[in-house]
Design a protein around this motif. Structure first.
Motif, short mmCIF file in Angstrom:
data_model
loop_
_atom_site.label_atom_id
_atom_site.label_comp_id
_atom_site.label_asym_id
_atom_site.label_seq_id
_atom_site.Cartn_x
_atom_site.Cartn_y
_atom_site.Cartn_z
N SER B 179 1.03 -1.60 0.02
CA SER B 179 0.37 0.33 -0.28
C SER B 179 0.73 1.63 -0.40
N PRO B 180 0.21 2.41 -0.83
CA PRO B 180 1.40 3.49 -0.88
C PRO B 180 1.45 3.80 0.87
N GLU B 181 0.67 3.47 1.60
CA GLU B 181 1.19 4.19 3.19
C GLU B 181 2.27 3.67 3.71
N ALA B 182 2.50 1.64 3.53
CA ALA B 182 3.04 0.96 3.86
C ALA B 182 4.39 1.06 3.40
N PHE B 183 4.79 1.32 2.32
CA PHE B 183 5.70 1.44 1.23
C PHE B 183 6.87 3.19 1.90
N GLU B 184 5.69 3.91 2.11
CA GLU B 184 6.62 4.87 2.71
C GLU B 184 6.65 4.63 4.31
N ALA B 185 5.94 4.56 4.51
CA ALA B 185 6.98 3.74 6.34
C ALA B 185 7.79 2.80 6.24
N ALA B 186 7.69 2.15 5.33
CA ALA B 186 9.22 1.16 5.24
C ALA B 186 9.73 2.08 4.69
N ILE B 187 10.05 3.00 3.98
CA ILE B 187 11.10 3.80 3.62
C ILE B 187 11.98 4.76 4.46
N GLU B 188 10.61 5.07 5.77
CA GLU B 188 10.46 5.83 7.03
C GLU B 188 11.52 5.36 7.72
N ASP B 189 10.94 3.89 8.20
CA ASP B 189 12.22 2.82 8.79
C ASP B 189 13.56 2.56 8.36
N SER B 190 13.05 3.31 6.39
CA SER B 190 14.21 2.25 6.77
C SER B 190 15.87 3.41 7.16
N ASP B 191 17.38 2.95 7.26
CA ASP B 191 18.27 4.41 6.78
C ASP B 191 18.47 5.06 5.52
N LEU B 192 17.68 5.27 5.13
CA LEU B 192 17.54 5.88 4.20
C LEU B 192 16.88 7.15 4.74
N GLU B 193 17.08 8.32 4.40
CA GLU B 193 16.32 9.88 4.62
C GLU B 193 15.50 10.03 2.76
N LEU B 194 13.58 9.94 3.67
CA LEU B 194 13.16 10.05 2.81
C LEU B 194 13.12 12.16 2.47
N LEU B 195 13.15 12.03 0.91
CA LEU B 195 13.04 13.59 0.35
C LEU B 195 11.42 14.26 0.02
N ALA B 196 10.88 13.19 -0.39
CA ALA B 196 9.63 13.24 -1.64
C ALA B 196 9.03 11.94 -1.98
N PHE B 197 7.90 12.04 -2.19
CA PHE B 197 6.86 10.72 -2.22
C PHE B 197 6.21 10.90 -2.86
N GLU B 198 5.65 10.18 -3.98
CA GLU B 198 5.10 10.22 -4.83
C GLU B 198 3.79 8.89 -5.96
N LEU B 199 2.99 9.62 -6.15
CA LEU B 199 2.25 8.15 -6.43
C LEU B 199 1.54 9.10 -7.86
N SER B 200 2.21 7.83 -9.07
CA SER B 200 1.89 8.18 -10.30
C SER B 200 1.47 6.40 -10.94
N SER B 201 0.39 7.01 -11.73
CA SER B 201 -0.10 5.58 -12.35
C SER B 201 0.29 4.44 -11.52
N GLY B 202 -0.27 4.42 -10.20
CA GLY B 202 0.07 2.69 -9.80
C GLY B 202 1.57 2.97 -9.10
N ASN B 203 1.95 3.25 -9.11
CA ASN B 203 3.03 3.26 -9.12
C ASN B 203 3.70 4.06 -7.51
N CYS B 204 4.64 4.08 -6.69
CA CYS B 204 5.04 4.88 -5.44
C CYS B 204 6.18 5.09 -6.03
#
Lengths: 64, 211
Positions: B179-204
């Motif tokens: 789910s977009p929410e779960a993917f965003e959370a997975a990035i935030e929980d990782s060692d990566l720094e989330l800079l921007a997030f978008e949904l486009s054509s069913g892809n995150c």
């Protein structure tokens, strides 16, 4: 692969440096040989110019 | 379809046909690469036929393409020769990247994490991407998601999606559909720094920095 790639490649398991062994060249390209981890000793083959750095549990040969 | 070698084997079987249907770079990836500063070393993680490594080759001095499937790497080699771009090909696992820390300035990890069959391997792959990025390095991470019209689900789930070869034979491929929410959370929980997030054509799409 180019030999200069060794500067940034490492063992996928423990991230230690790799050493090139038994290399065969075609010009600047390493076409075959082995990449051996300087720490754990695992070796990774260079197959037709492409290093196979898959960890051993993913590496068994492809079925025909 | 339960282990990592199965995913590699699947793509070895369908490589030629799969690559022939992946001719064009995605516009979202083109935009990310076009906006990126000129960089030294680029990485296409899960490169397939290297259609996105081809974009990186315009923005970087040196590009690496890594994929688990040798069959797909052969399609990449052909594409690079035909289209005249340089890429160093590596066979490897996105969750155990065979690159030293802090070596990559610009990376794309497109439509690949969805094929890693365990939560642990997906999390590790994000942390591995963070590890190999330079302190100012940037990456675009994308995945198919439940927001796509194909799916009725709203929560993340595991599934298999058939690939149909030209002779009609079908091959199952593992997918984890975030789910977009779960993917965003997975990035935030990782060692990566989330800079921007978008949904486009069913892809995150997550634009990220390293650790």
């Amino acid at each position: 692969m180019k030999e200069s790639l060794l500067e940034i490649l490492c063992c996928p398991l423990d991230k230690h440096e790799l050493e090139l062994e038994d290399a065969e060249y075609d010009g600047d390209e390493v076409v075959s040989g082995d990449l051996a981890c300087s720490d754990c000793g695992e070796t990774y083959p260079i197959e037709d110019g492409i290093p196979n750095l898959l960890p051993p549990d993913m590496r068994e040969e492809t079925p025909a | 379809m339960s282990n990592r070698a199965d995913v590699r084997r699947t793509y070895d079987r369908i490589a030629d046909h799969f690559a022939s249907t992946r001719e064009y770079a995605w516009p979202e990836v083109e935009a990310f690469v076009a906006d990126a500063p000129a960089s030294s070393v680029g990485l296409d993680l899960g490169c397939g036929n290297c259609r996105h490594a081809e974009l990186l080759a315009d923005r970087t001095d040196h590009v690496l393409g890594l994929d688990a499937s040798r069959g797909l790497l052969e399609t990449a080699r052909s594409r690079a020769l035909e289209r005249g771009f340089e890429v160093d090909l590596l066979q490897g696992d996105a969750a155990r990247i065979p690159l030293e820390d802090g070596t990559i300035d610009l990376a794309v990890y497109v439509a690949t994490i969805q094929h890693l069959p365990t939560e642990a391997s997906r999390r590790t792959s994000l942390n591995e991407l963070a590890r190999v990025l330079t302190p100012t390095g940037r990456a675009l991470v994308s995945t198919w998601s439940t927001a796509h019209d194909t799916f009725d689900e709203t929560e993340s789930f595991d599934t298999t999606v058939e690939w149909t070869l030209p002779d009609g034979e079908t091959v199952d491929r593992f997918y984890h559909i975030y789910s977009p929410e779960a993917f965003e959370a997975a990035i935030e929980d990782s060692d990566l720094e989330l800079l921007a997030f978008e949904l486009s054509s069913g892809n995150c799409y997550a634009t990220v920095g390293g650790s």
